[in-house]
Design a protein around this motif. Structure first.
Motif, PDB file in Angstrom:
ATOM      1  N   CYS A 133      39.993  26.242  43.399  1.00 32.99           N
ATOM      2  CA  CYS A 133      40.480  27.575  43.043  1.00 32.99           C
ATOM      3  C   CYS A 133      41.827  27.471  42.334  1.00 32.99           C
ATOM      4  O   CYS A 133      42.716  26.747  42.774  1.00 32.99           O
ATOM      5  CB  CYS A 133      40.612  28.429  44.300  1.00 32.99           C
ATOM      6  SG  CYS A 133      41.204  30.105  43.970  1.00 32.99           S
ATOM      7  N   GLN A 165      43.913  29.922  42.144  1.00 34.59           N
ATOM      8  CA  GLN A 165      44.864  30.771  42.867  1.00 34.59           C
ATOM      9  C   GLN A 165      45.400  30.078  44.109  1.00 34.59           C
ATOM     10  O   GLN A 165      46.597  29.938  44.271  1.00 34.59           O
ATOM     11  CB  GLN A 165      44.177  32.086  43.258  1.00 34.59           C
ATOM     12  CG  GLN A 165      45.048  33.071  43.986  1.00 34.59           C
ATOM     13  CD  GLN A 165      45.948  33.828  43.038  1.00 34.59           C
ATOM     14  OE1 GLN A 165      45.692  33.896  41.846  1.00 34.59           O
ATOM     15  NE2 GLN A 165      47.011  34.390  43.568  1.00 34.59           N
ATOM     16  N   CYS A 166      44.510  29.639  45.003  1.00 35.72           N
ATOM     17  CA  CYS A 166      44.936  29.063  46.286  1.00 35.72           C
ATOM     18  C   CYS A 166      44.942  27.535  46.288  1.00 35.72           C
ATOM     19  O   CYS A 166      45.527  26.919  47.169  1.00 35.72           O
ATOM     20  CB  CYS A 166      44.073  29.590  47.430  1.00 35.72           C
ATOM     21  SG  CYS A 166      42.336  29.117  47.355  1.00 35.72           S
ATOM     22  N   ASN A 197      42.485  25.492  46.845  1.00 40.87           N
ATOM     23  CA  ASN A 197      41.516  24.898  47.775  1.00 40.87           C
ATOM     24  C   ASN A 197      40.189  24.625  47.080  1.00 40.87           C
ATOM     25  O   ASN A 197      39.728  25.438  46.283  1.00 40.87           O
ATOM     26  CB  ASN A 197      41.263  25.841  48.951  1.00 40.87           C
ATOM     27  CG  ASN A 197      42.439  25.928  49.881  1.00 40.87           C
ATOM     28  OD1 ASN A 197      43.023  24.923  50.241  1.00 40.87           O
ATOM     29  ND2 ASN A 197      42.799  27.147  50.260  1.00 40.87           N
ATOM     30  N   CYS A 218      36.402  33.253  44.239  1.00 40.67           N
ATOM     31  CA  CYS A 218      36.630  32.279  45.303  1.00 40.67           C
ATOM     32  C   CYS A 218      36.251  32.902  46.642  1.00 40.67           C
ATOM     33  O   CYS A 218      36.677  34.010  46.955  1.00 40.67           O
ATOM     34  CB  CYS A 218      38.099  31.848  45.300  1.00 40.67           C
ATOM     35  SG  CYS A 218      38.540  30.699  46.627  1.00 40.67           S
ATOM     36  N   CYS A 256      39.836  32.742  49.136  1.00 38.12           N
ATOM     37  CA  CYS A 256      40.932  33.716  49.017  1.00 38.12           C
ATOM     38  C   CYS A 256      40.518  35.014  48.340  1.00 38.12           C
ATOM     39  O   CYS A 256      41.270  35.983  48.347  1.00 38.12           O
ATOM     40  CB  CYS A 256      42.109  33.087  48.260  1.00 38.12           C
ATOM     41  SG  CYS A 256      41.796  32.762  46.509  1.00 38.12           S
TER      42      CYS A 256
END
Length: 97
Positions: free
Chosen positions: A20, A22-23, A25, A56, A59
Motif C-alpha cells: 500500500c 498509504q500505510c 503494508n 487497500c 487501511c
C-alpha cells in the motif's frame, strides 16, 4: 412526464496482494470498476463514465488507476492463481475415499 437520472454500479474485478502506498503494508487490495449509467424510467441505458481503482483492505486507502493498468493488474491476478479469472467457479474433483 419523463423520469431520468443516473445509477452507479460497482464491480469487483480481482483481489491482489500489493504494498500500500498509504500505510506501507503488504496487504490485499481489491480492484474495482465503477460504472455510472444514464437511466430513463429507472432502466439503465447508456454508460456515462467508467472508473477503476484499487482499495487497500488494511487501511481503506483508495487509489485511482487507468483502464490499461487495471487490465494489467487483472491479468496479473489471473496468472497468480492458476489462470482462473476472479469470480469464476473452479472445477472441483469428485471426492474419493
Amino acid at each position: 412526464m419523463i423520469i431520468f437520472g443516473t445509477k452507479g454500479y460497482l464491480y469487483q474485478l480481482a483481489i491482489l496482494t500489493l504494498v500500500c502506498g498509504q500505510c506501507g503494508n503488504p496487504a490485499a487490495h481489491t480492484l474495482r470498476k465503477r460504472v455510472t449509467k444514464f437511466t430513463l424510467f429507472f432502466v439503465p441505458l447508456i454508460p456515462l463514465s467508467t472508473k477503476y481503482a484499487t482499495q487497500c483492505t488494511f487501511c481503506g486507502a483508495e487509489q485511482k488507476v487507468t483502464q490499461e493498468q487495471a487490465e494489467q493488474l487483472q491479468a496479473q491476478s489471473a496468472g497468480g492463481h492458476g489462470g482462473q479469472p476472479y469470480g469464476q467457479p473452479q472445477k472441483q474433483q469428485p471426492y474419493q475415499s
